[in-house]
Scaffold this active site. Structure first.
Site, short mmCIF file in Angstrom:
data_model
loop_
_atom_site.label_atom_id
_atom_site.label_comp_id
_atom_site.label_asym_id
_atom_site.label_seq_id
_atom_site.Cartn_x
_atom_site.Cartn_y
_atom_site.Cartn_z
N ARG A 137 -44.97 34.44 -127.79
CA ARG A 137 -45.43 34.09 -129.14
C ARG A 137 -44.26 34.28 -130.09
O ARG A 137 -43.17 34.71 -129.69
CB ARG A 137 -46.58 35.01 -129.57
CG ARG A 137 -46.23 36.50 -129.50
CD ARG A 137 -47.28 37.37 -130.12
NE ARG A 137 -47.03 38.80 -129.90
CZ ARG A 137 -46.17 39.53 -130.59
NH1 ARG A 137 -45.44 38.98 -131.54
NH2 ARG A 137 -46.03 40.82 -130.33
N ASN B 178 -42.25 38.18 -124.78
CA ASN B 178 -43.40 37.99 -125.66
C ASN B 178 -43.64 36.50 -125.83
O ASN B 178 -42.82 35.79 -126.42
CB ASN B 178 -43.15 38.63 -127.03
CG ASN B 178 -43.32 40.13 -126.98
OD1 ASN B 178 -44.44 40.63 -126.87
ND2 ASN B 178 -42.22 40.86 -127.05
#
Length: 505
Positions: free
Chosen positions: A309, A307
């Site tokens: 982020r 991911n």
């Protein structure tokens, strides 16, 4: 939730390091729905700009709108939070064009890693173990634009239900059909035979239109472990330990904890190193999470996804490492190398006032001596299959203490509107070991009081955290779905009366 956490964390950092919480000015976007709901982030921000209400394509996922407001407000940087446009590579690309810093990875890196097919190919390139899938054995060199060569990417895709059945013969059942651009529980289906696979493919194709689709073997009796990674613009990369997020309902995390105690020490160390190799391979900048499936039976692990982020559960990592994650993201975006960030140096047991380089592949951080357990608080009705609910919230009361704290996206006389995410709170409990943290979290949930129109599963969570399987840490990623299907724990909620004292930081 993201805006509340970022504002509080960055202000805490500036106050701690510089003696003032006013060194950063926060401009928030807010819809009329958020204003009517008395959203907490609006109160915390220095100012706000009203944007169109409705679905997030009208507001928080609208790249053109975000960039236009950023220019009009003359901001220096944009922090995307999680969800919405946080994984859209068009946002950092357009911000770069207009001379505004994006607090996150570059567009090319985000595109490569935010796409689940590309991320798995890159993981194999970095010698990270992978689950059997439709792209087995594929490796590559990134193009000058930072993307996977199209011909290699296409080899990992399945483009029809018939092709899915052909690939499944080699991969084996049970199998997961996944949309590469899916997330948050969307665009993912399980199949145990060919007929189910045809239906699953059609459902995924319909649910995430236009997304590439791939197949991946479903690993049974596995744990969901993740590594918090950081990278800077100078090629430095490190792993800040990790989290165990195995308690999931329909692929959505419910409880999180860290450090993961289920993994053997030497295996977990290799999981960190593998995550760092992948981070270094693509020149990652900012905070990200490498997710794995771990087998307690064989003590092996396989790459799941990266991911690009900050994750919702990042405060678990903050608790056990002492590293303020949003503030660290900001410092990386400002151009500081990782070894110059005081929180990082403290975590590695080094003088925070110095700036000597650190080879993070060669140096290990000191052993972690605490444990943190966390629970998401959501507006969901457990009597109707945990269907999201909306409505007014009169009060949220949570008595924080030295070993337990939380933060919430609603204030007094607030609410959850129909376009808001169902999660509106997060509670964290810390202790010298897992059992102490678990008990502290259960006590906190028992004393949580939320008064209003919405429904929530807090009573259900109290029972869940006291089950023998959770206490003895013998769960897997399918454990909770199995309990729900068998009705082993029945929801026992009346009209939703619950509260918190939002003594946050």
């Amino acid at each position: 939730m993201a805006a509340v956490e970022a504002i509080l964390s960055m202000r805490r950092w500036t106050f701690t390091e510089f003696g003032s919480e006013q060194l950063i000015t926060f401009v928030a976007m807010a819809t009329q729905d958020d204003l009517n709901a008395n959203a907490e982030f609006i109160r915390l921000a220095d100012s706000f700009v009203e944007v169109p209400s409705g679905k997030n394509v009208n507001n928080y996922a609208n790249v053109d709108l975000i960039c236009r407001i950023a220019q009009e407000q003359q901001v220096d940087a944009v922090w995307p939070g999680w969800g919405h446009a946080s994984e859209n590579p068009k946002l950092p690309a357009k911000l770069k064009e207009i001379g505004i810093t994006f607090i996150g990875p570059p567009s090319g890196v985000m595109a490569a890693l935010g796409d689940k097919i590309a991320a798995n190919i890159l993981a194999q390139t970095a010698s990270v173990p992978s689950i059997p899938w439709s792209g087995d054995g594929l490796t590559c060199q990134l193009t000058e634009e930072g993307t996977i060569p199209e011909e290699i990417f296409n080899k990992a895709m399945v483009t029809s239900a018939e092709e899915a059945c052909e690939r499944a013969t080699k991969i084996g059942f049970p199998i997961m059909v996944k949309a590469s651009e899916g997330g948050g529980g969307k665009g993912i289906r399980k199949a145990t035979n060919m007929e189910e696979l045809k239906v699953a493919y059609t459902n995924v194709f319909t649910e995430v239109p236009g997304s590439p689709i791939f197949l991946m073997r479903m690993v049974s009796k596995a744990r969901h472990l993740e590594i918090q990674i950081l990278g800077d613009e100078y090629g430095n990369t490190l792993a800040l330990n990790g989290r165990d997020c195995s308690t999931q309902r329909r692929f959505q995390k419910i409880f999180e904890e860290g450090p993961p105690t289920i993994a053997k020490k030497e295996v977990f160390h290799e999981m960190e190193r593998a995550a760092m190799r992948l981070t270094a391979l693509v020149g990652y900048r900012g905070a990200g999470t490498v997710e794995y499936l771990y087998s307690p039976e064989t003590h092996t692990f396989c790459f799941l996804e990266l991911n690009p982020r900050l994750q919702v559960e990042h405060p678990v990592t903050e608790s056990i490492t002492g590293v303020n994650m949003p503030a660290t993201q900001l410092q990386i975006a400002m151009g500081l190398p990782l070894y110059n960030i005081p929180d990082i140096r403290r975590f590695y047991g080094m003088d925070p006032t110095q700036n000597s380089p650190i080879d993070f592949f060669a140096v290990d951080y000191p052993p972690i001596t605490s444990h943190c357990c966390a629970s998401r608080i959501t507006a969901e009705n457990p009597d109707e299959g945990f269907k999201p609910t909306s409505g007014k919230i009169n009060s949220v009361r949570f008595q924080s203490s030295g070993d337990c704290w939380g933060y919430f996206s609603v204030g007094l006389k607030g609410g959850i509107h129909e376009f808001a995410d169902s999660q509106f709170g997060h509670i964290f409990a810390k202790g010298p070991n897992r059992e102490a943290a678990r008990k502290s979290l259960r006590f906190a949930l028992m004393n949580l009081d939320i008064s209003g129109e919405i429904r929530h599963p807090v009573d259900y969570l109290v029972d869940l955290i006291e089950t023998k399987e959770y206490r003895e840490n013998t769960i897997d990623t399918m454990w909770l779905d199995g309990l729900i299907a068998s009705k082993a724990i029945a929801p026992s909620l009346g009209a939703m009366e619950v509260v918190f004292y939002a003594a946050v930081f």
